[in-house]
Design a protein around this motif. Structure first.
Motif, PDB file in Angstrom:
ATOM      1  N   THR A 112       0.820  -1.213   0.000  1.00 44.34           N
ATOM      2  CA  THR A 112       0.000   0.000   0.000  1.00 44.34           C
ATOM      3  C   THR A 112       0.853   1.261   0.000  1.00 44.34           C
ATOM      4  O   THR A 112       0.315   2.376   0.064  1.00 44.34           O
ATOM      5  N   HIS A 113       2.155   1.118  -0.077  1.00 46.10           N
ATOM      6  CA  HIS A 113       3.035   2.278  -0.110  1.00 46.10           C
ATOM      7  C   HIS A 113       2.951   2.963  -1.475  1.00 46.10           C
ATOM      8  O   HIS A 113       2.811   2.296  -2.510  1.00 46.10           O
ATOM      9  N   PRO A 114       3.053   4.279  -1.513  1.00 46.67           N
ATOM     10  CA  PRO A 114       2.953   4.987  -2.795  1.00 46.67           C
ATOM     11  C   PRO A 114       4.155   4.704  -3.688  1.00 46.67           C
ATOM     12  O   PRO A 114       5.275   4.500  -3.217  1.00 46.67           O
ATOM     13  N   GLY A 121      -1.553  -0.002  -3.542  1.00 39.48           N
ATOM     14  CA  GLY A 121      -1.721   1.420  -3.251  1.00 39.48           C
ATOM     15  C   GLY A 121      -1.507   2.291  -4.470  1.00 39.48           C
ATOM     16  O   GLY A 121      -2.226   3.266  -4.685  1.00 39.48           O
ATOM     17  N   ASP A 125      -4.102   4.884  -6.136  1.00 42.22           N
ATOM     18  CA  ASP A 125      -3.684   6.280  -6.301  1.00 42.22           C
ATOM     19  C   ASP A 125      -3.866   6.742  -7.751  1.00 42.22           C
ATOM     20  O   ASP A 125      -4.310   7.877  -7.997  1.00 42.22           O
ATOM     21  N   ALA A 158      -6.405   0.725   0.845  1.00 48.59           N
ATOM     22  CA  ALA A 158      -5.961   1.946   0.166  1.00 48.59           C
ATOM     23  C   ALA A 158      -7.150   2.765  -0.322  1.00 48.59           C
ATOM     24  O   ALA A 158      -7.146   4.002  -0.244  1.00 48.59           O
TER      25      ALA A 158
END
Length: 326
Positions: A112-114, A121, A125, A158
């Motif tokens: 889920t990290h950008p 994630g 996004d 997310a």
């Protein structure tokens, strides 16, 4: 203006139905809030026909997110959209002729990290950057690979962090259980490939799921399963939305009488049917400045409501003169 029994209108259509006439033509009828189709694919239909045939707003559940983001914000139909299908590599609808590359986004990593390439994630996004109102995931085990639970949960996490619900195409054994375990908020189709037991339907209700109907696209056993699963869900208070999957098959663009009839037969009748049509999900408010107008006298019994609604059109609200005797 002919007299209408306000109590009968309330029982058949709910509190928002109002007798009216059109200022220019003098034609009498009934005004309702704007009608929504909660499952369409705009790149596969002639959207210019929708308002003429009763649909003021739509939810596009699988399209090119960039093209959808470029739509004028006040065009008709008013459009909320999911952007691309998020799917496992090689998963549905990869390779389908109706789903060009821009309509499919593969998620390969539960991160889920950008900025993680292929990450859950990152996928959310990218759709959110295009102004989506909902995230669409494909869980179709009959047509290819599907997400593992950790990846699906990461997508849901997310999306929820951004205030976006998650809607799933659920098809194949075990897919409803997977959607429930991951906290999916809505189903793009009433479950049609599995008979659901009471415990699963109760879980869906407890989770607060929305089920988009699309009953009329099915035949045979799929149609029977979808109708009975939805009837059971609605019968315990589950939230049902009218949706047709327009673009799937050859049908006229606009309100679908067969979908209305299928919902009515499944017990989503009268005011509940109107609510399924007028709920603005996944956004907070309906289209402004327009109203549904159904010409002629209102129905006089519940069985007549679907056929009557099939005659709806969309008109500017300012054009309608309401009956003061309502």
């Amino acid at each position: 203006m002919p007299h209408h029994d306000p109590q009968l209108l309330l029982e058949l259509l709910g509190p928002d139905a109002r007798p009216c006439r059109r200022a220019l033509s003098g034609k009498s009828g009934i005004a309702l809030p704007p009608l929504h189709d909660h499952h369409v694919h705009l790149h596969l239909i002639d959207e210019r026909q929708l308002a003429l045939h009763g649909i003021a707003a739509v939810v596009d559940l699988g399209g090119d997110p960039v093209a959808l983001a470029r739509r004028p914000s006040h065009s008709f139909p008013r459009t909320a959209y999911a952007g691309a299908f998020l799917t496992a590599p090689g998963g549905y609808p990869t390779g389908r002729g109706w789903a060009p590359d821009a309509v499919v986004h593969h998620v390969t990593d539960p991160s889920t990290h950008p900025g993680v390439s292929g990450g859950a994630g990152t996928a959310v996004d990218e759709q959110a950057a295009c102004g989506v109102s909902v995230i669409k995931v494909a869980l179709n085990r009959t047509a290819g690979p599907v997400f593992e639970l950790d990846t699906l949960r990461a997508i849901a996490s997310a999306a929820h962090a951004r205030g976006l619900p998650v809607v799933a195409h659920v098809e194949g054994p075990g897919m409803m259980s997977l959607a429930l375990d991951a906290g999916v908020d809505a189903l793009a189709h009433a479950p049609f490939s599995e008979w659901l037991d009471g415990a699963s339907i109760a879980r869906a209700h407890a989770l607060g799921q929305w089920w988009i109907s699309t009953l009329a696209i099915h035949e045979g056993a799929d149609a029977e399963r979808a109708a009975i699963n939805l009837a059971t869900f609605a019968g315990i208070g589950g939230r049902v939305l009218y949706g047709t999957d327009l673009g799937n098959g050859e049908r006229p663009d606009g309100i679908q009488r067969d979908e209305l009839t299928a919902l009515d037969t499944a017990g989503v009748r009268g005011p509940a049917l109107i609510a399924a049509l007028t709920d603005p999900w996944p956004v907070a408010e309906s289209a402004h400045g327009v109203t549904t107008f159904v010409p002629g006298p209102p129905p006089d019994h519940l069985d007549a409501v679907p056929a009557w609604l099939a005659g709806a059109t969309v008109v500017p609200t300012e054009e309608l003169i309401h009956d003061d005797h309502r």
